[in-house]
Design a protein around this motif. Structure first.
Motif, short mmCIF file in Angstrom:
data_model
loop_
_atom_site.label_atom_id
_atom_site.label_comp_id
_atom_site.label_asym_id
_atom_site.label_seq_id
_atom_site.Cartn_x
_atom_site.Cartn_y
_atom_site.Cartn_z
N ASP A 59 -18.08 7.44 123.62
CA ASP A 59 -19.01 7.98 122.64
C ASP A 59 -18.55 7.66 121.21
O ASP A 59 -19.36 7.45 120.32
N LEU B 50 -24.60 12.48 117.42
CA LEU B 50 -24.88 13.33 118.59
C LEU B 50 -23.75 14.34 118.79
O LEU B 50 -23.62 14.92 119.86
N GLY B 51 -22.92 14.52 117.78
CA GLY B 51 -21.81 15.47 117.90
C GLY B 51 -20.58 14.87 118.53
O GLY B 51 -19.83 15.55 119.22
N GLU B 52 -20.34 13.58 118.27
CA GLU B 52 -19.21 12.90 118.92
C GLU B 52 -17.88 13.28 118.25
O GLU B 52 -17.82 13.60 117.08
N ARG C 171 -31.11 6.87 119.67
CA ARG C 171 -31.25 7.78 118.54
C ARG C 171 -31.44 7.02 117.22
O ARG C 171 -32.18 7.44 116.33
N HIS D 158 -26.71 6.44 121.80
CA HIS D 158 -26.65 6.34 120.34
C HIS D 158 -27.65 5.33 119.80
O HIS D 158 -28.23 5.53 118.73
N PRO E 55 -20.83 13.57 123.83
CA PRO E 55 -22.27 13.60 124.14
C PRO E 55 -22.65 12.92 125.46
O PRO E 55 -23.57 13.36 126.13
N THR E 56 -21.97 11.85 125.86
CA THR E 56 -22.26 11.27 127.18
C THR E 56 -21.02 11.32 128.07
O THR E 56 -20.88 10.53 129.00
N ASN F 3 -15.11 17.04 113.71
CA ASN F 3 -15.70 15.97 114.53
C ASN F 3 -15.20 14.64 113.97
O ASN F 3 -14.48 14.60 112.98
#
Ligand SMILES: [Zn+2]
Length: 562
Positions: A112, A75-77, A148, A145, A106-107, A56
């Protein structure tokens, strides 16, 4: 603050420690600065560090402007797949096209990365409230983001941003300000709002974390291409994976230009670290109705003239004034020797959305399809060679598929009356299935003895419209199929063993049932005058193999069979 990197002024070259609070060079006041790292040292240490990290964006944390990686914000970007576009490549005659599928963030957009690094830098600096202006995707990525991280966000959106996107921004708790103006004006308005309230503002290419975040696209592509195609010089390094392989070209559609600017810096840093051998060419694609960079590049100008009133349906790309971001791109692409700027029409873009969906199974938003449409055009004009390895950034947030793209009649309706259906399930089901399977689409027979050639034409036709496609692998089969099915169109290869295309034509024309079916002949070779004479008046048109992708071919088919 860290000594791992410094912020260097692009104007006076002064180097200072980086702080998100400091928006300008302390020596000359310029807002244009870039992060510099100890590339020699990183070249030595990075490969070993990467070996043990997940795939990642944060695996490259030593090259990002933050002190401490904070996994709780992520968020796992990053770490998006690199997908071989085999069908799209086959259509273009370029087998080495790869798609960096940023939709899987993520979006769903490459923004992201910008939001993840930007918000992490803010959080680290203790910033709790921030402002941005956006054409849509930046606001959505930042909103997710920021939510969060517990950072309050103000998003200034032009009224052209689709309402679905605006609502999603609001859903994350962002304060949405709709501005009825161009995007460039909205940016100025947001900047003034931030200045008056003394709030942090995300300023695209002038924001160090934003440029830095985009580098990770380049790093990932190099690692992934090396896995797929092998290292650049596999025999010189005793089995090691270095130097990494980079593509010949990287393509991206652009609005403000931040993406290619950051990606180019990433590829440049790989060379500085000794991890790769060259910087790829960058293909920058804009929409015709808003293409200030393309216009300036083609005139050889270092400064882009702003477009005051963008005219494109693709609002995500409607930055009329790219400002200095373009000038930086201009300088860097000129000095690296490889840059291409091209623009495409909205119509080409919508057509390309169909091609990608039907050929590769990728549903992309118009802003992403612009890059693919640009590649199609540059392959046709010979600027991209068939052997080139090309990576295209496929980004884009989900969107409602507009009528503009899909047209009418895209679905078949069936209503199953529940009571009758329950009484006689067989009968009701069969009747409904019959209604669904009635074939309303024009029928085309493709005749070619080479299965690959048939497959290619089938793929291209399927990507362009709804057709029922039948295939014949020989002249004999073609004649039988034509007589039995009476298709709306026949696409005929000339050179086939036994019964060739000429003989098939003679047979079709001799039979009153098949004589009027239009025929498009496709041939790989130059025809002799005698052969041309034999075809005269018998066929609708003659195409050289490899011309299938031309708009003329598709337009001709559409005009023949609707
Ligand atoms: Zn300076």
């Amino acid at each position: 603050m860290t000594s791992r990197f410094v912020a260097e002024c692009l104007d006076c070259k002064f180097q200072a420690p980086y702080s998100p609070y400091q928006l300008a060079c302390p020596q000359c006041g310029s807002q244009w600065r870039e992060a510099r790292y100890d590339y020699e040292k990183l070249g030595q240490t990075l490969p070993a560090l990467l070996a043990h990290r997940p795939f990642n964006l944060w695996r490259y944390r030593e090259l990002l402007p933050i002190d401490e990686y904070n996994p709780s914000l992520s968020l796992g970007e990053g770490g998006t797949p690199l997908i071989h576009a085999g069908n799209f490549g086959m259509m273009l005659g370029c087998p080495n096209i790869y798609i960096k599928d940023e939709r899987q963030g993520p979006t769903n957009s490459f923004k992201d990365r910008q939001a993840a690094v930007g918000i992490a830098a803010m959080k680290e600096a203790g910033i709790t409230e921030a402002v941005l202006a956006s054409t849509g995707n930046v606001a959505i990525a930042y909103s997710a983001h920021a939510a969060r991280a517990g950072i309050k966000l103000w998003a200034f959106l032009t009224s052209l941003v689709p309402s679905e996107k605006m609502r999603e921004v609001a859903l994350y708790g962002t304060q949405v300000v709709k501005v009825t103006s161009s995007y460039d004006q909205a940016k100025k308005f947001a900047a003034e709002f931030a200045r008056q309230r003394n709030l942090y503002i995300e300023a695209g290419a002038r924001t160090i974390p934003s440029v830095e975040s985009m580098k990770t696209i380049a790093f990932e592509i190099a690692e992934q291409l090396t896995d797929i195609l092998g290292p650049e010089k596999p025999y010189q390094n005793g089995g090691s994976k270095l130097p990494w392989r980079v593509p010949d070209w990287y393509f991206q559609s652009v609005s403000g230009g931040l993406g290619p600017l950051g990606v180019q810096k990433g590829f440049d840093e790989l060379v500085k670290m000794g991890l790769s051998m060259h910087i790829p060419g960058i293909g920058v694609i804009q929409a015709d109705g808003c293409s200030p960079m393309v216009a300036a590049w083609k005139k050889g100008q270092e400064i882009a003239e702003p477009i005051l009133a963008p005219r494109t349906h693709i609002t995500t790309l409607a930055t009329g004034d790219p400002g200095r971001t373009y000038s930086l791109l201009y300088q860097r692409l000129k000095s690296s020797g490889k840059g291409l700027f091209e623009s495409v029409s909205d119509e080409e873009t919508f057509r390309t959305i169909h091609i990608l969906a039907k050929m590769e199974g990728l549903s992309v938003e118009p802003a992403a399809a612009v890059a693919f449409a640009g590649l199609i055009r540059l392959v046709r004009t010979g600027k991209i060679k068939p052997t080139d390895v090309v990576v295209i950034n496929c980004t884009g947030h989900t969107m409602p598929v507009e009528k503009l793209i899909l047209g009418d009649n895209w679905a078949r309706s069936v209503s199953l009356p529940s009571l009758a259906f329950a009484d006689t399930p067989q009968e009701g089901l069969l009747a409904a299935l019959n209604r669904v399977s009635v074939d309303r689409f024009p029928r085309i027979v493709i005749v070619d003895d080479m299965p690959d050639a048939r497959r290619l034409i089938r793929r291209i036709l399927q990507s362009q419209g709804n057709y029922s496609i039948l295939e014949a692998g020989s002249g004999k089969e073609a004649i039988e199929l034509a007589q039995r099915e009476l298709p709306d169109l026949i696409i005929l290869d000339l050179m086939m063993p036994e019964i060739d295309g000429f003989a098939v034509l003679d047979e079709l024309k001799a039979n009153p049932h098949t004589a009027t079916i239009p025929v498009i002949v496709v041939t790989a070779k130059e025809l002799s005058p005698e052969e041309n004479e034999r075809l005269r008046g018998q066929i609708h048109s003659l195409l050289q193999k490899g011309e299938f992708m031309s708009d003329e071919f598709i337009d001709e088919i559409t005009s023949l069979i609707g």
